[in-house]
Design an enzyme around this catalytic site. Structure first.
Site, PDB file in Angstrom:
ATOM      1  N   ALA A  10      73.383 -25.492   6.220  1.00  0.00           N
ATOM      2  CA  ALA A  10      72.890 -24.200   5.755  1.00  0.00           C
ATOM      3  C   ALA A  10      73.060 -23.165   6.859  1.00  0.00           C
ATOM      4  CB  ALA A  10      71.413 -24.315   5.362  1.00  0.00           C
ATOM      5  N   SER A  15      80.771 -20.492   4.353  1.00  0.00           N
ATOM      6  CA  SER A  15      81.255 -19.560   3.333  1.00  0.00           C
ATOM      7  C   SER A  15      82.045 -18.420   3.976  1.00  0.00           C
ATOM      8  CB  SER A  15      80.097 -18.990   2.523  1.00  0.00           C
ATOM      9  OG  SER A  15      79.509 -19.994   1.727  1.00  0.00           O
ATOM     10  N   ALA A  33      82.299 -19.058  -8.641  1.00  0.00           N
ATOM     11  CA  ALA A  33      80.871 -19.169  -8.338  1.00  0.00           C
ATOM     12  C   ALA A  33      80.291 -20.323  -9.142  1.00  0.00           C
ATOM     13  CB  ALA A  33      80.163 -17.866  -8.680  1.00  0.00           C
ATOM     14  N   HIS A  50      76.285 -12.754  -0.776  1.00  0.00           N
ATOM     15  CA  HIS A  50      77.642 -13.296  -0.943  1.00  0.00           C
ATOM     16  C   HIS A  50      78.515 -12.323  -1.734  1.00  0.00           C
ATOM     17  CE1 HIS A  50      77.738 -17.572   0.491  1.00  0.00           C
ATOM     18  NE2 HIS A  50      76.460 -17.282   0.644  1.00  0.00           N
ATOM     19  N   ALA A  52      78.249  -9.077  -1.965  1.00  0.00           N
ATOM     20  CA  ALA A  52      78.525  -7.875  -1.172  1.00  0.00           C
ATOM     21  C   ALA A  52      79.645  -8.100  -0.168  1.00  0.00           C
ATOM     22  CB  ALA A  52      77.255  -7.430  -0.450  1.00  0.00           C
ATOM     23  N   ARG A  53      79.826  -9.328   0.292  1.00  0.00           N
ATOM     24  CA  ARG A  53      80.893  -9.625   1.264  1.00  0.00           C
ATOM     25  C   ARG A  53      82.263  -9.733   0.616  1.00  0.00           C
ATOM     26  NH1 ARG A  53      78.001 -14.372   4.151  1.00  0.00           N
ATOM     27  NH2 ARG A  53      79.474 -15.566   2.917  1.00  0.00           N
ATOM     28  N   ASP A  84      82.659 -21.839  -4.312  1.00  0.00           N
ATOM     29  CA  ASP A  84      81.465 -21.795  -3.465  1.00  0.00           C
ATOM     30  C   ASP A  84      80.234 -21.980  -4.343  1.00  0.00           C
ATOM     31  OD1 ASP A  84      79.816 -21.522  -1.282  1.00  0.00           O
ATOM     32  OD2 ASP A  84      80.465 -19.510  -0.758  1.00  0.00           O
TER      33      ASP A  84
END
Length: 175
Positions: A10, A15, A33, A50, A52-53, A84
């Site tokens: 984690a 990612s 997703a 995630h 937003a990236r 992911d």
């Protein structure tokens, strides 16, 4: 097809590393997703982070239990599929009635088969969950066991495997 498994704990940077691979890819990128959104506000914030990236030009495919079918539908010789993550996908087979072993066995086999036949590139992100304490309940132990076995089997069919820790990638298998 070239498959690459990216694993880590984690907040290890797995990612972000996988997204960097996709950003460097010269063709089309489809972000697959696997998480099922619930009413959990903290988890929704993680998903939003995630999102937003990700670049706006990446396509999005949401996978349910039938991950192999989604990959098959979106694969192409000039396409990179970024999945992911495998842990969130596995969670879809756990529910109020327990673990759906038959569905998991079928979909797991379909995924492993697809990884050897799809055109294009696939980057799979997965959690490394077996390094901590043994889970206090049977469902947690089953989750850790199943994800660990999936990771081993995916690594066997992937050309590349990278472990990410502290934001640093370590190549475990380079194809």
């Amino acid at each position: 097809m070239a498959a690459h498994l990216v694993s880590g704990g984690a907040r290890s940077g797995k990612s972000r590393f996988a997204e960097a691979l996709a950003l460097a890819y010269g063709g089309r990128v489809v972000y697959v997703a696997t998480a099922e959104l619930t009413g959990d506000a903290e988890f929704a914030a993680r998903v939003a982070h995630h999102r937003a990236r990700r670049p706006a030009h990446w396509a999005l495919a949401e996978a349910d239990r039938c991950l192999a079918a989604v990959l098959t539908r979106h694969a192409g010789a000039d396409t990179l599929l970024l999945v992911d993550c495998l842990g969130m996908w596995l969670m879809r087979f756990f529910g109020e009635a327990g673990f759906d072993e038959a569905a998991w066995a079928s979909e797991r086999a379909a995924l492993l088969d697809a990884l050897t036949t799809l055109p294009g590139e696939v980057v799979l992100v997965s959690n490394e969950v077996g390094w901590g304490v043994v889970g206090a309940d049977a469902a947690t132990r089953r989750f850790v066991d199943e994800l660990g076995r999936l990771g081993q089997d995916a690594a066997a069919v992937c050309e590349r495997v990278t472990l990410v820790t502290c934001g640093l990638p370590l190549a475990l298998k380079a194809g």
